[in-house]
Each structure stands twice: as structure tokens, then as C-alpha cells.
Write an enzyme that holds these catalytic residues in place. Structure first.
Site, short mmCIF file in Angstrom:
data_model
loop_
_atom_site.label_atom_id
_atom_site.label_comp_id
_atom_site.label_asym_id
_atom_site.label_seq_id
_atom_site.Cartn_x
_atom_site.Cartn_y
_atom_site.Cartn_z
N HIS A 1 38.69 40.30 29.33
CA HIS A 1 38.79 41.76 29.37
C HIS A 1 37.69 42.42 28.53
O HIS A 1 37.13 43.44 28.92
CB HIS A 1 40.16 42.19 28.85
CG HIS A 1 41.27 41.91 29.82
ND1 HIS A 1 42.59 41.93 29.47
CD2 HIS A 1 41.24 41.59 31.13
CE1 HIS A 1 43.33 41.65 30.52
NE2 HIS A 1 42.53 41.44 31.53
N GLU B 1 36.77 28.58 48.98
CA GLU B 1 36.93 28.40 47.53
C GLU B 1 37.08 26.95 47.13
O GLU B 1 36.96 26.63 45.94
CB GLU B 1 38.16 29.17 47.04
CG GLU B 1 38.14 30.65 47.34
CD GLU B 1 39.48 31.29 47.03
OE1 GLU B 1 39.65 31.75 45.88
OE2 GLU B 1 40.35 31.33 47.92
N ASP C 1 35.69 30.01 41.99
CA ASP C 1 36.59 28.88 42.20
C ASP C 1 35.87 27.69 42.82
O ASP C 1 36.14 26.54 42.48
CB ASP C 1 37.76 29.29 43.08
CG ASP C 1 38.88 29.94 42.27
OD1 ASP C 1 38.96 29.67 41.07
OD2 ASP C 1 39.66 30.72 42.85
N CYS D 1 31.44 36.59 47.54
CA CYS D 1 32.12 37.62 46.74
C CYS D 1 32.36 37.16 45.31
O CYS D 1 33.03 37.84 44.55
CB CYS D 1 33.45 38.01 47.40
SG CYS D 1 34.60 36.65 47.62
#
Length: 915
Positions: free
Chosen positions: A537, A774, A798, A845
Site C-alpha cells: 500500500h 497466469e 502471477d 495487464c
């Protein structure tokens, strides 16, 4: 006595149409976890007593009341769904606990308009909390009149009736919410079992105990605390946890629900520790795995019955559960030294440390240590417990108001990621598991500050012991709100009052979001932390603030003296802590140049991204909210390449409805002003806090029930989301993206289901469905997937960790878990080649799409869409416009033959230098 003489008639507590208990919009009530009952959709604003009785419990927030009849029936009346979250606003109780009331007497007055606007539903529930002792034999239908129309009729079942003070239920005590005292929820608590004579074990109980013993439980003869009338019983049984996975969330939750039907307190003992059965967190913390021998202890007047039921449930789970056993996970070793090589794999210059770029850029300034010294509140209260409790309430309210302002301010300036982080902090701030634990300590004479700190630290220690990187991030958030509340209680922090030099590089072991909130960005030129990850974060906020940031530098960072002049080159992953005057001048010059480039790119962001030889690359944005969508539009995004939908599912007690899905996605599409969006279906697992999903805790959630795998156990969640997606207007603006697909069979099944739902909705136009690449298996089978998919979107975060077997959240491996590793690039190339066989396009992405060093190689491998953070769109568009596609193709093929990610990066930088 005949049945009619035993009937208890309950009149309607409100006026309004009847709602069947199974149709109440809350799975806890609808599943009768608080007992059988009925719902009403209120047409008035006054809850009245359905019968004569005593108020045995009144929720402190005034939204619910329990009335006990003379016969011992406990009638729970709960106004609205999730109304505990209103914290008493809109409710005015007219009675007090212990008060005798008569039929039709006013109990609670409420503001239906206020509640309806803020609550999930106004549907009010009347439930029989001790349903083991009383059975519903008739129900009203149609529209009820308060205090006049019969709503329910009860008769005794013949089972013992608990004392009126022994069992209270409330919707705020929903599954997943527990208190430190062992009582579920924040409104209510179960006091100790009140005295009734210890009866002999009934035939039913004896049979149940015998069956439990035959299934692997050893039952100990119940013992009385003393022989006097009113003494409690203690009953014990040893159980071997034979079900796979041990005592994970599902058996724990089910056993808890069984125990709540009894007045007795039930605990599990294991390996010298014990946990109350009504605390899922405590049960999981026991760490009782498959084959563990646990002792079930029940104490109370109905201990035998409670013990039999819990043992039977645990044994039932042993036969029914089919979870894979949890693998042992070795906690990561602490970082003890920094990397001795830079981003390109070359030895570092003297007086230089290596880290991982969390926010690109260059900064120079004076090193300032930002780590807060431990705030040490006094242990003992200086006044009364009541005064300390009021002080804690005031501090919590103050911090909540601060966070509310921070969320609003961040949203206003477009820092949507920051806003979302602090919105989550507001949710944590009111978590009953934290607040109630603190109140317990206050009641023992501890100060408010000490109680709050110990409550937080108990939870962070629990999370830290689970050795899960994503949960570790939540622990950092808990530490953040710990500091905020302690400050609000008056404990001073030197950092809040200290003045910063004109150019300050802040250094900490790990930054929390509130450390960065409100920083004077005109003075802060860089952020460096010994630990942390590029997806934390704090890293997100640093990027939004435009401050260069390095993470995972290692403990050697702490050896650099405060006040040292340093240069942060985040783009190169370096911290120079003894720069020459020439080094400092060069750094300042580079910083000014980069600022100029960013401004130029921003002004041209609305233009398309076309290579010098005419190949168009779509540059889209990764978003999660309508506010994100607005930022994407402002930064020139061509479309949305990834809309994460997890925020719609987490931090709530029930799954979103079809209408909620539709409205949420529709608001985002409106904000996109005609652009298309690729919307990823739910991708959560045991690593996310989804209260209504009783998923087993997993030592490695990345390899567990996530993505479309979750649809195998909860197909209703995916169906509702797909129905919402198919309802978005205009048709064709939304493309559906399926996460964690591993083979073509999964895609075929899901595509068929989408087709069914499309016909159900009356849609005949085509719906584009894509697959996230992924996992390596999906990349290797890209040609098979492309036959049934309309596009493929590569999630490089991933894909990298699965290919390299490196946790992308593990700080010690952060510099090695590089998506430009040749093995990952070969999988990307295989994906593009497989898609080309059927004319499908391929996008990226993941974070690699926003890496300027990686962009030429991705374009050369055949990627035609890059989806990045909204603020990165201008820079990536500018990067594409300077590329020659044919050169990219040639050099990308050459890169596949290189030996390391460092070599790939070095070659890319040489061929396509960064601006």
C-alpha cells in the site's frame, strides 16, 4: 396438557408484508443460523413487543432486542440487515434491559428513511434464538398489523430451556466476527450458564456420545463443579481430527454454529493451548492439523448435549471434508544483508546499496529516519475504567474522522488507490475483535492506550505466525491504525512535529500508509525502506505522490547515519550513500529532466500509440473503481484493460447481488465515456477477507482456491456476477476476463455457462470472453485456449512467480522475481504464437506492461495491448511512439536466447535507452 395449552402466540412486531425466513437478504438469517423465524418488510417506524415478557438483551446500537417469554422462549427482533454498522444512528430504544413489557408495548423507534438509505435492507427479522427448546408450528402470511395480527405460533419441544440470561443472539454477531472474551459479535455476549440442576444424560445424548466415541472420540464422564443444585457440569471428549486439512475454517465454523444452540461454554484444547468454539480466529490459531488429538470441553447445565453435538459435527466433518492437506511452510529468514549487485547484475559501486524500485525516479537529499520509536503508553489506568473506555471511544472517533477526511481528500485529487487503502483502515478501526479485546483489558484496570496496543499486537502476531506475505501486509495496516489511535490518545510522536530539511530522503524499516499521508512533497525527494514490497500500500501511495521509492534494501540501510547526503536512483534500483558533489549535481539535473519529460508526455497522452513503422498498440488502464476510471480518462487511456472486481466482494457480510454488480459496473462504464472495459471475474481466495466465504486457511493461497477455481465450490457467486455483467449497457462495451484458467476444459465449461446466462437475459449479440494467462500451463496451451477465447490477457505478476517459483511478495526475492526472465518471455512468446493461429489478440495487464524497459520486447513478441496504472499511460504511450516494430521483433527473438533477466534488461537498455 394438550398442545393448544402450550402454544405461544407471537403477534407482528411491525406492520408490513411477510418475508419468508429463507428469503431474508442475508445468508445468516436465511440459513437459520440464529434460529427459525420470519421476516417483515416494515411499513411503519415502531417496533413493538410481540408478546408479554422480559427484555433480556438490548443491542448497544439499539437496532436489535431479545425478549424472553415466561415460558423461556427467546425472541430475537432485529431491525434491518447489517444495521449494526449504523452505530445506533436512526434508532431510539424505548426500553431497558431487565424491563418487563406487555404485548404491543413500544420497544424501538427508528427512522426508516435514514436506515433504508444506509443499510443493506430494511427487512426485519423475528427469530427464535433457542430453537432447540421451541418449535414454530404456524406462520402468518400476507400483510401484518403491528400488535394485532398473529405472526408465529410456538410450542415447546420438550428439550430443557436455558435460563433467560444464558443465551442471546444478534445479527451483529455474524459468523467470522468474534470477540476476545469468546462472545460472537460486537453487540452481544454469552454470559456463563445459569444454574439449573444437573440432569441425567438423556437417551438421545447418550447415543450421540456413544456414536461419537465409536467414530474416534473418547468421552470422559461429565463432572459437576459441586453437588449442589445449580452447579454447572463439565463434559469432555477427545477427538482425532481425521479430516484432511485439520481444523480449517469450514469445520471450525460449522462446529461453532452447532455450539451456539446451547447455553454451555465450549472450548477446544490442543497442545497446551485452548480456544473458545465461538472464535474462529482463535480456533485456527491452535494450528491443529490432520491427525491432531484435541479435547472438547463443555461447561454448563447442558454440557452433555453440547459436547455430543460438537463432537458429532467434528466427526461428520472428518468423513465429509475433502480438503487437500496443508503443506508445511517454513517462515522466511530475515533479511540480513543487501544485494551486492545492481539491477543489471553488475557489481555495485562502493557506498551503494541495491533495492527494488517501488516508484521510479531520481531523488537527492538528506537522509532522515522516519521510523517511529515505540509509543509506550502507561499500563495502568490513571482513572476509572469507564473514563478509559470513554477516552478510547473518543480516540477511535477522532481517527475515524481523520480517515474519512483523508479518503475524501485523496478521492478529490484522483489518488484513488490511496483513498481505497484508508477506506479499508476505517473498516479495521471498528473491527469488534480489536475493540472488544481492548475493552476487556480496560475492564481489568489497563489504560486505554495500553489496551489498544496489546489488542493490535495480538492480532499482528497471529498474522505474522501464518507466514503469508499478503496477510503480512494486513499486519502493517494494523500497526498503522495502532499508531493513529495512540496519537489520538495523546501519545506524542516526534515525527509529527519535526521539521524536514529542504530535500529529505525518508528512511524506515517499512513505511505504513499513514506515514506517507500528509507529507510535504515539496520537501520529500525520496523514500527508502529496508523491507516491504513493490506492491504494498505504501508503494502505491508513493507512486501516486510521484516520489521515487526503493524497497527491500536490507538491514544495511540502518547503518547509514542520520543526516547523510544520499542519492536515490529508483529506476536503477540503487541508493548511493556517499555521493560526490558531481554525483549530486547529476542527480538533480536528471530529476529536473524527468519532470520535464513527464509534463510533455501528459500533454500528448490523448494521442494514439503508434510505432514509427505504423503498428498501433492500445495502451489501456488497470482500474478498480469509477474514480480510477476517471483518472484513466484524464491520462489518455484508450480503454480499460483490467477492471479488478474484488473490492465489490470484500469487507462485507453478504455477497453482492446481481443488481449491485450491474450498478457498480455501469457507473464505471459511464465514467469511461464510451471506452470499452475488460472486466475480470472474482479472483479471491483464502488470502482475502471475505467474511461470507468459509474458505480453508491455506499456507500458500496462490496455489489454492482462487480465480475460477472458486466457482467450483461457489458457482452462485460467479453466476450473479456474470448476470450483472451481461446487463451493462451498451451491449458490447464489456469484455469478460476469466482468471486462473489452466486448461481448455475449464474455458469450455465457463463459456457454455455464459452462453446460457446470455440466453436467459435475452441477449443475442456476441459477448467477448477472454482468458488470463497466469500459469505456465495456460501459456503452453494458448493455441487450444485461443480456439474458444476471443482474446488472451497475460498477467505477468502471477506468471512470473509461478514460472520461477518465487513469491512476488517475498522481499528477499523481489529483485530476482523479474518478468523479463527468458523463461517468462518464452511463455509470452508461446502465448502470442498460439493466439495468432486463430487470429486472437494478446494483451499484457501485469506490472511488466508498465515497465519501459520491457515495452519494446513485449511489442516485439506480438503483444498489441498494454494495460498499466492510469498515471503511467502517458509515459508508455510516449515509449511506444519511438519504437520500430520490425526492430522490436528481431531483438525480442534474440532476447529469448539470453541467460538471465539481468542480461535481457541490459540489452534492452542498450538498444532502447530510457528517456
Amino acid at each position: 396438557m394438550n398442545r393448544q395449552d402450550q402454544e405461544i402466540v407471537l403477534l407482528a412486531p411491525l406492520s408490513g408484508p411477510v418475508v419468508a425466513i429463507e428469503d431474508v437478504p442475508d445468508p445468516v438469517f436465511a440459513g437459520k443460523l440464529f434460529g427459525d423465524g420470519i421476516g417483515l418488510d416494515p411499513l411503519d417506524n415502531l417496533l413493538v413487543a410481540p408478546c408479554d415478557g422480559t427484555i433480556s438483551h438490548l443491542a448497544r446500537t439499539g437496532h436489535a432486542v431479545t425478549l424472553t417469554t415466561g415460558e423461556g422462549a427467546e425472541i430475537l427482533l432485529h431491525i434491518g440487515i447489517d444495521t449494526v454498522e449504523l452505530k445506533g444512528e436512526g434508532f431510539t430504544p424505548k426500553v431497558t434491559e431487565g424491563e418487563r413489557v406487555v404485548t404491543g408495548q413500544s420497544l424501538i423507534e427508528f427512522d426508516p428513511d435514514y436506515v433504508a438509505r444506509r443499510a443493506h435492507s430494511l427487512v426485519t427479522v423475528m427469530a427464535i434464538a433457542n430453537g432447540d427448546a421451541f418449535q414454530v408450528v404456524s406462520r402468518g402470511s400476507g400483510t401484518m398489523q403491528a400488535g394485532r395480527t398473529m405472526l408465529l405460533t410456538l410450542v415447546p419441544t420438550g428439550n430443557p430451556v436455558a435460563s433467560p440470561e444464558t443465551h442471546h443472539a444478534d445479527r451483529s454477531a455474524a459468523p467470522g466476527k468474534t470477540t476476545s472474551s469468546g462472545a460472537a459479535g460486537s453487540d452481544t455476549g454469552a454470559v456463563g450458564a445459569a444454574g439449573v440442576g444437573a440432569a441425567a444424560v438423556t437417551a438421545t445424548v447418550a447415543v450421540a456420545l456413544a456414536e461419537a466415541a465409536g467414530a474416534g472420540a473418547v468421552v470422559t464422564e461429565p463432572a459437576r463443579a459441586d453437588a449442589s443444585v445449580g452447579a454447572e457440569l463439565e463434559a469432555r471428549a477427545e477427538v482425532t481430527l481425521a479430516h484432511k486439512g485439520g481444523l480449517h475454517a469450514r469445520p471450525a465454523a460449522r462446529a461453532r454454529e452447532v455450539s451456539r444452540k446451547f447455553a454451555s461454554k465450549v472450548e477446544l484444547h490442543f497442545n497446551g493451548r485452548h480456544a473458545p468454539l465461538n472464535s474462529i480466529v482463535s480456533l485456527l490459531g491452535l494450528g491443529a492439523g490432520e491427525g491432531a488429538r484435541v479435547t472438547v470441553v463443555a461447561i454448563g447445565h447442558d454440557a452433555e448435549a453440547a459436547l455430543a453435538a460438537v463432537v458429532a459435527e467434528l466427526q461428520h466433518e472428518a468423513a465429509a471434508e475433502r480438503e487437500e492437506p496443508a503443506s508445511a511452510v517454513t517462515p522466511p529468514a530475515p533479511v540480513v544483508a543487501p544485494s551486492v549487485k545492481g539491477a543489471a547484475g553488475q557489481p555495485l559501486d562502493p557506498n551503494t546499496l541495491a533495492g527494488v524500485a517501488a516508484s521510479s525516479g531520481v531523488g537527492v537529499g538528506t537522509l532522515v529516519r522516519w521510523d517511529d520509536a515505540d509509543l509506550t503508553p502507561p499500563e495502568l489506568a490513571s482513572g476509572t475504567s469507564a473514563a478509559e473506555s470513554r477516552a478510547l471511544d473518543k480516540a477511535l472517533a477522532t481517527v475515524d474522522a481523520e480517515l474519512k477526511t483523508t479518503v475524501h481528500s485523496a478521492s478529490q485529487r484522483g489518488a484513488v488507490g490511496e483513498a481505497g487503502i484508508f477506506a479499508v483502515h476505517r473498516v479495521l478501526l471498528e473491527d469488534p475483535a480489536l475493540v472488544d479485546a481492548a475493552r476487556d483489558l480496560i475492564s481489568l484496570g489497563k489504560s486505554a492506550g495500553f489496551a489498544w496496543r496489546e489488542s493490535i499486537r495480538a492480532q499482528t502476531a497471529l498474522l505474522g505466525g501464518l507466514a503469508d506475505a499478503l496477510l503480512a501486509e494486513r499486519a502493517a495496516d494494523l500497526r498503522d491504525i495502532e499508531k493513529r489511535v495512540l496519537r489520538a490518545l495523546g501519545l506524542s510522536s516526534a515525527n509529527r512535529s519535526r521539521s524536514l530539511p529542504a530535500e529529505a530522503v525518508l528512511v524506515a524499516d517499512e513505511f505504513t500508509p499513514s506515514d506517507l499521508s500528509g507529507l510535504d512533497t515539496s520537501r520529500v525527494t525520496g523514500l527508502v525502506s529496508a523491507r516491504g514490497g513493490a506492491t504494498s500500500h505504501a508503494a502505491i501511495i508513493a507512486r501516486q505522490l510521484g516520489i521515487p521509492a526503493l524497497v527491500a534494501v536490507g538491514d544495511a540501510l540502518h547503518a547509514i547515519p542520520d543526516g547523510t547526503t544520499v542519492v536515490v536512483d529508483a529506476s536503477a534500483g540503487r541508493l548511493e550513500y556517499a555521493p560526490t558533489a558531481l554525483d549530486v549535481d547529476r542527480a538533480r539535473t536528471e530529476r529536473a529532466r524527468l519532470a520535464s519529460v513527464r509534463e510533455f508526455n501528459r500533454k500528448s497522452s490523448s494521442q494514439g500509440a503508434v510505432t514509427t513503422d505504423g503498428r498501433t498498440i492500445e495502451v489501456a488502464a488497470n482500474i478498480a473503481t469509477a474514480a480510477d476510471a476517471q483518472v484513466a480518462v484524464e491520462n489518455g487511456a484508450d480503454a480499460v484493460g483490467l477492471l479488478r472486481t474484488e473490492l465489490l466482494f470484500i469487507h462485507r457480510q453478504t455477497a453482492p447481488s446481481v443488481e449491485e454488480h450491474r450498478d457498480s459496473y455501469q457507473s464505471i462504464m459511464t465514467a469511461l465515456e464510451g471506452r470499452t472495459a475488460i472486466i475480470r471475474t472474482l479472483d479471491v481466495g483464502a488470502d482475502k477477507e471475505v467474511d461470507y466465504l468459509t474458505l480453508p486457511p491455506e499456507p500458500n493461497p496462490a496455489l489454492g482456491l482462487r480465480g475460477i477455481r472458486l466457482a467450483q465450490v461457489r458457482p452462485d457467486l460467479l453466476d450473479d456476477q456474470l448476470r450483472g455483467l451481461l446487463a451493462v449497457q451498451p451491449h458490447g462495451s464489456v469484455r469478460i476476463l476469466l482468471p486462473m484458467v489452466t486448461d481448455v476444459g475449464e474455458l469450455i465449461r465457463l463459456r457454455a455457462r455464459i452462453d446460457e446466462l446470455q440466453r436467459e437475459a435475452g441477449r443475442t449479440d456476441p459477448v467477448e470472453v477472454g482468458v488470463m494467462i497466469e500459469v505456465p500451463s495456460a501459456a503452453l496451451l494458448a493455441d487450444q485456449l485461443a480456439r474458444y477465447a476471443d482474446f488472451l490477457s497475460i498477467g505477468t505478476n502471477d506468471l512470473t512467480q509461478y514460472t520461477l517459483a518465487m513469491d512476488r511478495m517475498q522481499a528477499q526475492l523481489a529483485s530476482q522475481a523479474d518478468g523479463l526472465h527468458p523463461a517468462v518471455l518464452r511463455l509470452i512468446a508461446a502465448t502470442a504464437q498460439g493466439a495468432a493461429r486463430y487470429g486472437r489478440w494478446v494483451g499484457v495487464c501485469g506490472a511488466l506492461a508498465g515497465d519501459p524497459v520491457a515495452v519494446p520486447l513485449l511489442v516485439g513478441l506480438g503483444v498489441t495491448e498494454l494495460s498499466v496504472d492510469p498515471v503511467s499511460v502517458p509515459a508508455i504511450k510516449a515509449r511506444v511512439r519511438k519504437l520500430d516494430y520490425q526492430l522490436c521483433r528481431q531483438r525480442a527473438q534474440d532476447a529469448l536466447a539470453l541467460e538471465s533477466a539481468q542480461a535481457v534488461r541490459a540489452v534492452s537498455r542498450e538498444i532502447w535507452p530510457l528517456d
